[in-house]
Design an enzyme around this catalytic site. Structure first.
Site, PDB file in Angstrom:
ATOM      1  N   LYS A   1     -21.974 -49.197  67.651  1.00  7.59           N
ATOM      2  CA  LYS A   1     -23.117 -49.868  68.401  1.00  7.59           C
ATOM      3  C   LYS A   1     -24.283 -49.786  67.087  1.00  7.59           C
ATOM      4  O   LYS A   1     -24.919 -50.829  67.161  1.00  7.59           O
ATOM      5  CB  LYS A   1     -23.656 -48.967  69.306  1.00  7.59           C
ATOM      6  CG  LYS A   1     -22.464 -48.842  70.520  1.00  7.59           C
ATOM      7  CD  LYS A   1     -23.049 -47.996  71.670  1.00  7.59           C
ATOM      8  CE  LYS A   1     -23.262 -46.451  71.361  1.00  7.59           C
ATOM      9  NZ  LYS A   1     -22.076 -45.650  70.729  1.00  7.59           N
TER      10      LYS A   1
ATOM     11  N   ARG B   1     -27.039 -45.397  79.762  1.00  3.19           N
ATOM     12  CA  ARG B   1     -25.893 -44.553  79.729  1.00  3.19           C
ATOM     13  C   ARG B   1     -25.559 -43.870  81.046  1.00  3.19           C
ATOM     14  O   ARG B   1     -24.423 -43.299  81.178  1.00  3.19           O
ATOM     15  CB  ARG B   1     -26.027 -43.200  78.741  1.00  3.19           C
ATOM     16  CG  ARG B   1     -25.598 -43.240  77.339  1.00  3.19           C
ATOM     17  CD  ARG B   1     -25.880 -42.301  76.754  1.00  3.19           C
ATOM     18  NE  ARG B   1     -25.298 -41.807  75.597  1.00  3.19           N
ATOM     19  CZ  ARG B   1     -25.128 -42.253  74.494  1.00  3.19           C
ATOM     20  NH1 ARG B   1     -26.345 -42.812  73.786  1.00  3.19           N
ATOM     21  NH2 ARG B   1     -24.286 -41.851  73.250  1.00  3.19           N
TER      22      ARG B   1
ATOM     23  N   ARG C   1     -18.606 -39.933  59.094  1.00  4.69           N
ATOM     24  CA  ARG C   1     -19.855 -40.675  59.123  1.00  4.69           C
ATOM     25  C   ARG C   1     -20.825 -39.848  58.317  1.00  4.69           C
ATOM     26  O   ARG C   1     -20.940 -38.582  58.509  1.00  4.69           O
ATOM     27  CB  ARG C   1     -20.377 -40.824  60.507  1.00  4.69           C
ATOM     28  CG  ARG C   1     -21.956 -41.485  60.529  1.00  4.69           C
ATOM     29  CD  ARG C   1     -22.202 -42.156  61.808  1.00  4.69           C
ATOM     30  NE  ARG C   1     -21.881 -41.124  62.776  1.00  4.69           N
ATOM     31  CZ  ARG C   1     -22.269 -41.344  64.272  1.00  4.69           C
ATOM     32  NH1 ARG C   1     -22.712 -42.525  64.418  1.00  4.69           N
ATOM     33  NH2 ARG C   1     -22.251 -40.487  65.016  1.00  4.69           N
TER      34      ARG C   1
ATOM     35  N   ARG D   1     -24.659 -35.664  60.989  1.00  3.82           N
ATOM     36  CA  ARG D   1     -25.198 -35.360  62.354  1.00  3.82           C
ATOM     37  C   ARG D   1     -24.604 -34.013  62.838  1.00  3.82           C
ATOM     38  O   ARG D   1     -23.264 -33.742  62.833  1.00  3.82           O
ATOM     39  CB  ARG D   1     -25.003 -36.371  63.295  1.00  3.82           C
ATOM     40  CG  ARG D   1     -26.218 -37.318  63.140  1.00  3.82           C
ATOM     41  CD  ARG D   1     -25.772 -38.827  64.017  1.00  3.82           C
ATOM     42  NE  ARG D   1     -25.414 -38.384  65.530  1.00  3.82           N
ATOM     43  CZ  ARG D   1     -25.058 -39.352  66.476  1.00  3.82           C
ATOM     44  NH1 ARG D   1     -25.311 -40.725  65.949  1.00  3.82           N
ATOM     45  NH2 ARG D   1     -24.702 -39.202  67.409  1.00  3.82           N
TER      46      ARG D   1
ATOM     47  N   ARG E   1     -18.692 -35.497  74.227  1.00  2.00           N
ATOM     48  CA  ARG E   1     -19.291 -36.893  74.244  1.00  2.00           C
ATOM     49  C   ARG E   1     -18.443 -37.977  74.698  1.00  2.00           C
ATOM     50  O   ARG E   1     -18.948 -38.835  75.587  1.00  2.00           O
ATOM     51  CB  ARG E   1     -19.925 -37.272  72.732  1.00  2.00           C
ATOM     52  CG  ARG E   1     -20.980 -36.516  72.152  1.00  2.00           C
ATOM     53  CD  ARG E   1     -21.216 -36.616  70.665  1.00  2.00           C
ATOM     54  NE  ARG E   1     -21.362 -37.899  70.139  1.00  2.00           N
ATOM     55  CZ  ARG E   1     -21.309 -37.991  68.791  1.00  2.00           C
ATOM     56  NH1 ARG E   1     -20.803 -36.948  67.935  1.00  2.00           N
ATOM     57  NH2 ARG E   1     -21.451 -39.133  68.336  1.00  2.00           N
TER      58      ARG E   1
END
Ligand code: AP5
Length: 216
Positions: free
Chosen positions: A13, A88, A127, A161, A172
């Site tokens: 996203k 969400r 990431r 993160r 999540r």
């Protein structure tokens, strides 16, 4: 025409939103980025959300809707938004609809980026982000051309993160399937939903999104 990018953690996203900003001059509204800014600011609200985010759970609708409402009210009417990571929950989707109606803005299309769970784990665990400009990289899929140097701004500072770990990702993903995936049906019923194959490479996904926007 405002758009929503919908998809599980690591679907791409943020990657696609940044491409849309560069190529179409739209404005990215990422509730994840807003909440990370809030936690870094050290405010009471920031301290409340930090723990929730690190666990991988969803921050309350009240806080998130408040952040979005405040931001929408600040921007001129001509601005076109990409909602990244918002809404969400069904309550957030209803609130966004009400906010846009009140402001005379419209929602043009909701783009679901569909990705297999196994690929999400690989994407999230590799990431890292440039501290200078926020460009997102990946250890193997998208490393900087020159090792340790951001291609966009030349910074040598990168971070990972706190919620990009296996335990948090499990929470999540569960939150996505339980609380966010009902939005697929919600927007399908409003004839706003389009899906793209998020397993394709980044440029192919981007081209598909541009095609959807051109036809919308
Ligand atoms: P948020 O920051 O929104 O995180 P997320 O939804 O979990 O999504 P990510 O940012 O992890 O992934 P992404 O889809 O943007 O993928 P990316 O482009 O980086 O939210 C974080 C937390 O904040 C939540 O858990 C919650 O606590 C809170 N929160 C936020 N919004 C909220 C809300 N509305 N309500 C309540 N709480 C909220 O890509 C991932 C990696 O894959 C990158 O390394 C990238 O290079 C790579 N990649 C991207 N596309 C491809 C591709 N096509 N092929 C191969 N690799 C790719």
């Amino acid at each position: 025409m405002n758009i929503i990018l919908l998809g599980p953690p690591g679907a791409g996203k943020g990657t696609q939103a940044r491409k849309l900003v560069d190529e179409h001059g739209m404005v990215q509204l990422s509730t994840g980025d807003m909440l990370r800014d809030a936690r870094n600011s050290g405010t009471k609200m920031g301290r409340v959300v930090a723990d929730v985010m690190d666990r991988g759970a969803l921050v309350t609708d009240e806080i998130v809707i408040g952040l979005i409402a405040e931001r929408l009210e600040r921007e001129p009417e001509s601005v076109v938004f990409i909602f990244d990571g918002f809404p969400r929950t069904l309550a957030q989707a209803d609130a966004l609809g009400d906010l846009l109606d009140r402001m005379g803005r419209t929602l043009g299309v909701v783009i679901e980026i569909a990705v297999d769970d196994e690929a999400l784990v690989a994407r999230i665990s590799g990431r890292f982000t440039c501290e200078g400009c926020g460009e997102v990289y990946h250890d193997t899929i998208k490393p900087p051309v020159k090792d340790g140097i951001c291609e966009e701004c030349g910074s040598t500072e990168f971070s990972r993160r706190a919620d990009d770990n296996e335990e948090s990702l499990r929470v999540r993903l569960l939150a996505y399937y339980k609380q966010t995936s009902p939005l697929i049906g919600y927007y399908h019923a409003k004839h706003l939903l389009k899906s793209v194959d998020g397993m394709a490479d980044m440029d192919t996904v981007s081209a598909e999104i541009s095609r959807i926007l051109a036809e919308a």
